[in-house]
Design a protein around this motif. Structure first.
Motif, mmCIF file in Angstrom:
data_model
loop_
_atom_site.group_PDB
_atom_site.id
_atom_site.type_symbol
_atom_site.label_atom_id
_atom_site.label_comp_id
_atom_site.label_asym_id
_atom_site.label_seq_id
_atom_site.Cartn_x
_atom_site.Cartn_y
_atom_site.Cartn_z
ATOM 1 N N ALA A 142 0.823 -1.214 0.000
ATOM 2 C CA ALA A 142 0.000 0.000 0.000
ATOM 3 C C ALA A 142 0.856 1.262 0.000
ATOM 4 O O ALA A 142 0.591 2.204 -0.756
ATOM 5 C CB ALA A 142 -0.943 -0.009 1.202
ATOM 6 N N LEU A 143 1.876 1.278 0.837
ATOM 7 C CA LEU A 143 2.752 2.442 0.910
ATOM 8 C C LEU A 143 3.482 2.656 -0.417
ATOM 9 O O LEU A 143 3.605 3.791 -0.896
ATOM 10 C CB LEU A 143 3.748 2.267 2.056
ATOM 11 C CG LEU A 143 4.562 3.467 2.470
ATOM 12 C CD1 LEU A 143 3.677 4.643 2.838
ATOM 13 C CD2 LEU A 143 5.458 3.103 3.643
ATOM 14 N N SER A 144 3.934 1.581 -1.019
ATOM 15 C CA SER A 144 4.599 1.677 -2.330
ATOM 16 C C SER A 144 3.641 2.228 -3.373
ATOM 17 O O SER A 144 3.996 3.134 -4.143
ATOM 18 C CB SER A 144 5.089 0.300 -2.786
ATOM 19 O OG SER A 144 6.032 -0.228 -1.899
ATOM 20 N N LEU A 145 2.422 1.693 -3.421
ATOM 21 C CA LEU A 145 1.448 2.137 -4.415
ATOM 22 C C LEU A 145 1.059 3.601 -4.232
ATOM 23 O O LEU A 145 0.768 4.298 -5.208
ATOM 24 C CB LEU A 145 0.207 1.248 -4.382
ATOM 25 C CG LEU A 145 0.406 -0.147 -4.957
ATOM 26 C CD1 LEU A 145 -0.808 -1.022 -4.661
ATOM 27 C CD2 LEU A 145 0.693 -0.085 -6.444
ATOM 28 N N ASN A 146 1.085 4.083 -2.993
ATOM 29 C CA ASN A 146 0.763 5.492 -2.747
ATOM 30 C C ASN A 146 1.804 6.430 -3.342
ATOM 31 O O ASN A 146 1.522 7.604 -3.572
ATOM 32 C CB ASN A 146 0.613 5.763 -1.251
ATOM 33 C CG ASN A 146 -0.704 5.278 -0.720
ATOM 34 O OD1 ASN A 146 -1.676 5.154 -1.452
ATOM 35 N ND2 ASN A 146 -0.745 4.978 0.563
ATOM 36 N N SER A 147 3.006 5.927 -3.596
ATOM 37 C CA SER A 147 4.059 6.775 -4.159
ATOM 38 C C SER A 147 4.275 6.523 -5.653
ATOM 39 O O SER A 147 5.209 7.065 -6.235
ATOM 40 C CB SER A 147 5.370 6.560 -3.396
ATOM 41 O OG SER A 147 5.860 5.253 -3.610
ATOM 42 N N LEU A 148 3.422 5.708 -6.250
ATOM 43 C CA LEU A 148 3.553 5.368 -7.670
ATOM 44 C C LEU A 148 2.268 5.719 -8.420
ATOM 45 O O LEU A 148 1.183 5.708 -7.831
ATOM 46 C CB LEU A 148 3.833 3.867 -7.824
ATOM 47 C CG LEU A 148 5.180 3.386 -7.313
ATOM 48 C CD1 LEU A 148 5.184 1.867 -7.139
ATOM 49 C CD2 LEU A 148 6.281 3.812 -8.270
ATOM 50 N N PRO A 149 2.368 5.996 -9.717
ATOM 51 C CA PRO A 149 1.160 6.314 -10.493
ATOM 52 C C PRO A 149 0.330 5.064 -10.776
ATOM 53 O O PRO A 149 0.864 3.964 -10.914
ATOM 54 C CB PRO A 149 1.712 6.904 -11.796
ATOM 55 C CG PRO A 149 3.071 6.299 -11.930
ATOM 56 C CD PRO A 149 3.585 6.111 -10.528
ATOM 57 N N ASN A 150 -0.986 5.246 -10.838
ATOM 58 C CA ASN A 150 -1.893 4.149 -11.207
ATOM 59 C C ASN A 150 -1.837 3.927 -12.714
ATOM 60 O O ASN A 150 -1.594 4.862 -13.478
ATOM 61 C CB ASN A 150 -3.333 4.506 -10.830
ATOM 62 C CG ASN A 150 -3.506 4.640 -9.347
ATOM 63 O OD1 ASN A 150 -2.978 3.844 -8.594
ATOM 64 N ND2 ASN A 150 -4.233 5.648 -8.918
ATOM 65 N N HIS A 151 -2.082 2.709 -13.119
ATOM 66 C CA HIS A 151 -2.150 2.361 -14.541
ATOM 67 C C HIS A 151 -3.318 1.395 -14.719
ATOM 68 O O HIS A 151 -3.115 0.184 -14.836
ATOM 69 C CB HIS A 151 -0.843 1.740 -15.024
ATOM 70 C CG HIS A 151 0.278 2.704 -15.111
ATOM 71 N ND1 HIS A 151 0.462 3.540 -16.190
ATOM 72 C CD2 HIS A 151 1.257 3.002 -14.239
ATOM 73 C CE1 HIS A 151 1.528 4.292 -15.994
ATOM 74 N NE2 HIS A 151 2.022 3.988 -14.810
ATOM 75 N N TYR A 152 -4.553 1.944 -14.731
ATOM 76 C CA TYR A 152 -5.747 1.127 -14.850
ATOM 77 C C TYR A 152 -6.028 0.777 -16.303
ATOM 78 O O TYR A 152 -5.827 1.595 -17.206
ATOM 79 C CB TYR A 152 -6.965 1.854 -14.269
ATOM 80 C CG TYR A 152 -6.973 1.844 -12.772
ATOM 81 C CD1 TYR A 152 -7.442 0.733 -12.084
ATOM 82 C CD2 TYR A 152 -6.504 2.928 -12.041
ATOM 83 C CE1 TYR A 152 -7.441 0.705 -10.704
ATOM 84 C CE2 TYR A 152 -6.512 2.906 -10.661
ATOM 85 C CZ TYR A 152 -6.982 1.787 -9.999
ATOM 86 O OH TYR A 152 -6.974 1.776 -8.633
ATOM 87 N N VAL A 153 -6.493 -0.446 -16.500
ATOM 88 C CA VAL A 153 -6.882 -0.933 -17.832
ATOM 89 C C VAL A 153 -8.197 -1.688 -17.693
ATOM 90 O O VAL A 153 -8.584 -2.093 -16.596
ATOM 91 C CB VAL A 153 -5.804 -1.855 -18.438
ATOM 92 C CG1 VAL A 153 -4.516 -1.093 -18.695
ATOM 93 C CG2 VAL A 153 -5.544 -3.060 -17.553
ATOM 94 N N THR A 154 -8.859 -1.894 -18.832
ATOM 95 C CA THR A 154 -10.137 -2.606 -18.818
ATOM 96 C C THR A 154 -10.126 -3.862 -19.680
ATOM 97 O O THR A 154 -11.104 -4.604 -19.691
ATOM 98 C CB THR A 154 -11.281 -1.690 -19.301
ATOM 99 O OG1 THR A 154 -10.974 -1.235 -20.623
ATOM 100 C CG2 THR A 154 -11.468 -0.512 -18.361
ATOM 101 N N THR A 155 -9.041 -4.092 -20.401
ATOM 102 C CA THR A 155 -8.957 -5.280 -21.256
ATOM 103 C C THR A 155 -7.628 -5.989 -21.038
ATOM 104 O O THR A 155 -6.666 -5.392 -20.554
ATOM 105 C CB THR A 155 -9.054 -4.908 -22.751
ATOM 106 O OG1 THR A 155 -7.916 -4.122 -23.111
ATOM 107 C CG2 THR A 155 -10.341 -4.150 -23.068
#
Length: 96
Positions: free
Chosen positions: A41-54
């Protein structure tokens, strides 16, 4: 109901944290599930999201993120999170 979207960065970080926790350098730190999820969680809070749907989108983003330069950058944030969680674990009974 299954999710219709996926954060590729989350997949990548979960895998990298698991690999690092299995490594010999991780012996000093707690390996419990609470610390593992706090590190993620802490790592993800300092990194950009990369959401995809496929699945095709996931593959494209994964290939873009899975480069030597990007992995080095992501691992720096993970190592920072590991040390922070190790210094301030979020549970009373620290299992080593």
């Amino acid at each position: 109901m299954s999710k219709r979207y996926n954060n590729v960065m989350e997949e990548l970080v979960e895998t990298l944290v698991t690999v690092q926790m299995l490594g010999p350098d991780f012996q000093v730190f707690c390996k419990c599930e609470k610390c593992r999820t706090d590190i993620i969680a802490l790592s993800l809070n300092s990194l950009p999201n990369h959401y995809v749907t496929t699945e095709e989108g996931r593959q494209n983003v994964f290939e873009r993120l899975n480069t030597k330069e990007n992995l080095k950058w992501i691992n720096k944030r993970i190592v920072s999170a590991i040390y922070l969680v190790g210094k301030y674990p979020n549970h009373e009974d620290q299992e080593k």
